[in-house]
Every structure is written in structure tokens, then in C-alpha cells.
Design an enzyme around this catalytic site. Structure first.
Site, mmCIF file in Angstrom:
data_model
loop_
_atom_site.group_PDB
_atom_site.id
_atom_site.type_symbol
_atom_site.label_atom_id
_atom_site.label_comp_id
_atom_site.label_asym_id
_atom_site.label_seq_id
_atom_site.Cartn_x
_atom_site.Cartn_y
_atom_site.Cartn_z
ATOM 1 N N HIS A 47 12.304 -11.889 -36.538
ATOM 2 C CA HIS A 47 11.124 -12.655 -36.100
ATOM 3 C C HIS A 47 10.150 -11.754 -35.346
ATOM 4 C CE1 HIS A 47 9.153 -16.324 -34.307
ATOM 5 N NE2 HIS A 47 8.847 -15.421 -33.381
ATOM 6 N N GLU A 48 10.668 -10.986 -34.387
ATOM 7 C CA GLU A 48 9.811 -10.148 -33.563
ATOM 8 C C GLU A 48 9.261 -8.955 -34.341
ATOM 9 O OE1 GLU A 48 9.163 -11.797 -31.309
ATOM 10 O OE2 GLU A 48 10.924 -12.846 -30.598
ATOM 11 N N HIS A 102 6.191 -9.939 -36.269
ATOM 12 C CA HIS A 102 4.976 -9.886 -35.451
ATOM 13 C C HIS A 102 4.437 -8.457 -35.401
ATOM 14 C CE1 HIS A 102 4.928 -13.948 -33.984
ATOM 15 N NE2 HIS A 102 6.072 -13.852 -33.341
#
Length: 281
Positions: free
Chosen positions: A35-36, A39
Site C-alpha cells: 500500500h505504502e 503511494h
């Protein structure tokens, strides 16, 4: 790129291990890491130089060169994390049709990714959904006013989660996740990360849009003893700041623009007095 892990991550990991959710913890860490990184990768692909990432249980703060951010980029970067989690969940579900035996190994991973995507899209700051809402509303309304109202939503969300956790405990169905989420919302709202470059990313994109029609300049006089951290807290996305450092007789000792302020704070530390900072320039 450097990584910094929030103490809340260790708190969550310890709680899951104590409650016997070690297997789920591994899946959760994998989903959170992807998820990170989503980004970071999207930000990088859109031309933003990344320097470090602050990892929290429910989101990330990116630091880097975000001076030319566009609102569209802000939203795309925020969506990247939840979107990759949804893709992973769908891939797992699709795999069940092709190879039914994989269900036993991927069920938890699918649900973890689905939960991460849905939770992060909640319109509560600093979750991705809250960041998207903040960016969208700031197009028509003053960003600081929107942010203040979103902080009220953060308190409300923390109170709701705490109430649900208390009710579950009373009913004998205590859910530690609700308690941790309540703590996370409360801490993030009471002690916002004023140095979060991910929040700064949104601010810069909003201000560049305002610059097309005219961005007001605000001049503020401060004493040599004023800390750089305090000056950072004064910044408002609706203005461009210029700080004039004066002594007791109002003799000008130096001047710091907000661009210089961020560089000085990064180089000498936020606790540095403004007087010392202007002498070091």
C-alpha cells in the site's frame, strides 16, 4: 529512500501477537507495505523526488520535492494505496476460481487487502479518503477552514470507535482493532504531524492553483528567540509567508521566507531560534 516506522505500528504488532494473530500480522504487514510503496511509486512516476517515508498503521507520509504538485496528482497519489489493495483482493478472489485449493492460503490476504482499502478510503484525515476530501474541498474553500472541520470529524470518529469498543467489551465481544483505531484517530487529531510533507504536498498543489489568480503575501514580525517550529505552525496554505526577525528595538536582523524556513528547519532543526537561523544563512 529512508523509512521511519511509527511507534503505533509496533503497538499494533504487539497487540496482534499477544492475541494470537501472528499469521494475520504477516499478511497485514505485506498488504500495508505494498500500500505504502504504491503511494511512493505513483508519486515518483509523476515526477516527485522522494527522500523518505513515514510508515503508520493506516497510512504514509512522504517527504521529498513536491514543490510543483497539481491537485490531480494529489488525488491520484492518495488513491494509489487503496487501489492496489483492491486489485490484490480481486486477484486473490479470481485465483479461487482458477485454483480452488489456493483459497486456504489466500483467504486472509484477500480480506486484509479489502479491509485496508475500505478503511483507508474513509473520509477521515489523515487517511487517504480524508486527504482526498481535503484536497477536493480546498479547491473552493479555505484549506485551513476545511482542515479544522475535518479535525472535528476526527474527534467524532475517535469517539464513535471508542464507544463501539466499549459496547463490545460490555457485551463480551471486545474488539482490539476498534480500540486501536480510536487511539489512532484521537492521537492523529490532537497531535497532527505539522511537518508531514505528504500533507505539505496537498498544500502546495492547492497554492499553485491559487497562484494563477493571485496568492496573498503575509508578513510576520518575530523575535530572535522564536523557534522555527513555531513559524512552521503559523503557515497557512492561503498565503505565502515572509518572516522578519527583529530585536527588542524593532531593528531588522534578517528575513526568512517560508521556502527558506523549511530548508533551515531541515538543516538546523525545528528547535533552532529564528535569530540563529538568519545569522547562519
Amino acid at each position: 529512500m529512508k523509512f521511519w516506522i511509527s511507534p503505533l505500528c509496533f503497538l499494533l504488532a504487539a497487540a496482534m501477537l499477544l492475541l494470537g494473530y501472528g499469521f494475520e500480522l504477516v499478511y497485514y504487514l505485506i498488504a500495508l507495505g505494498i500500500h505504502e510503496l504504491a503511494h511512493a511509486e505513483v508519486a515518483k512516476r509523476r515526477g516527485y523526488g522522494l527522500e523518505s517515508m513515514k510508515l503508520t498503521p493506516y497510512g504514509a507520509s512522504l517527504t521529498g520535492k513536491f514543490e510543483s504538485t497539481r491537485p490531480r496528482d494529489e488525488i491520484i497519489i492518495a488513491l494509489a494505496g487503496p487501489l492496489i489493495n483492491l486489485v490484490l483482493a480481486v486477484m486473490c478472489i479470481a485465483l479461487w476460481w482458477v485454483a480452488p485449493t489456493s483459497y486456504a492460503y489466500t483467504e486472509t490476504f484477500a480480506y486484509v487487502n479489502l479491509a485496508a482499502a475500505v478503511f483507508n478510503l474513509l473520509p477521515v484525515f489523515p487517511l487517504d479518503g480524508g486527504r482526498i476530501l481535503l484536497a477536493a474541498l480546498s479547491i473552493k474553500f479555505p484549506r485551513q477552514a476545511v482542515y479544522r472541520r475535518m479535525r472535528l470529524c476526527g474527534f467524532a470518529a475517535a469517539a464513535l470507535c471508542a464507544a463501539l469498543a466499549g459496547f463490545a467489551l460490555y457485551a463480551g465481544l471486545f474488539n482490539p482493532s476498534l480500540a486501536l483505531i480510536a487511539i489512532f484517530f484521537f492521537v492523529s487529531t490532537v497531535f497532527p504531524d505539522s511537518h508531514s510533507k505528504y500533507r505539505r504536498l496537498y498544500s502546495m498543489g492547492f497554492r499553485l492553483e491559487k497562484l494563477k489568480k493571485g496568492l496573498a503575501v503575509k508578513e510576520v514580525m518575530v523575535s530572535p528567540d522564536t523557534k522555527l517550529n513555531h513559524l512552521l505552525r503559523l503557515l497557512n496554505a492561503n498565503y505565502f509567508y515572509r518572516f522578519t526577525v527583529t530585536d527588542a528595538s524593532f531593528t531588522v536582523l534578517g528575513e526568512i521566507t517560508e521556502i527558506e524556513l523549511e530548508k533551515l528547519a531541515a538543516e538546523f532543526g525545528g528547535a533552532t531560534p529564528a535569530g540563529k537561523a538568519v545569522k547562519a544563512e
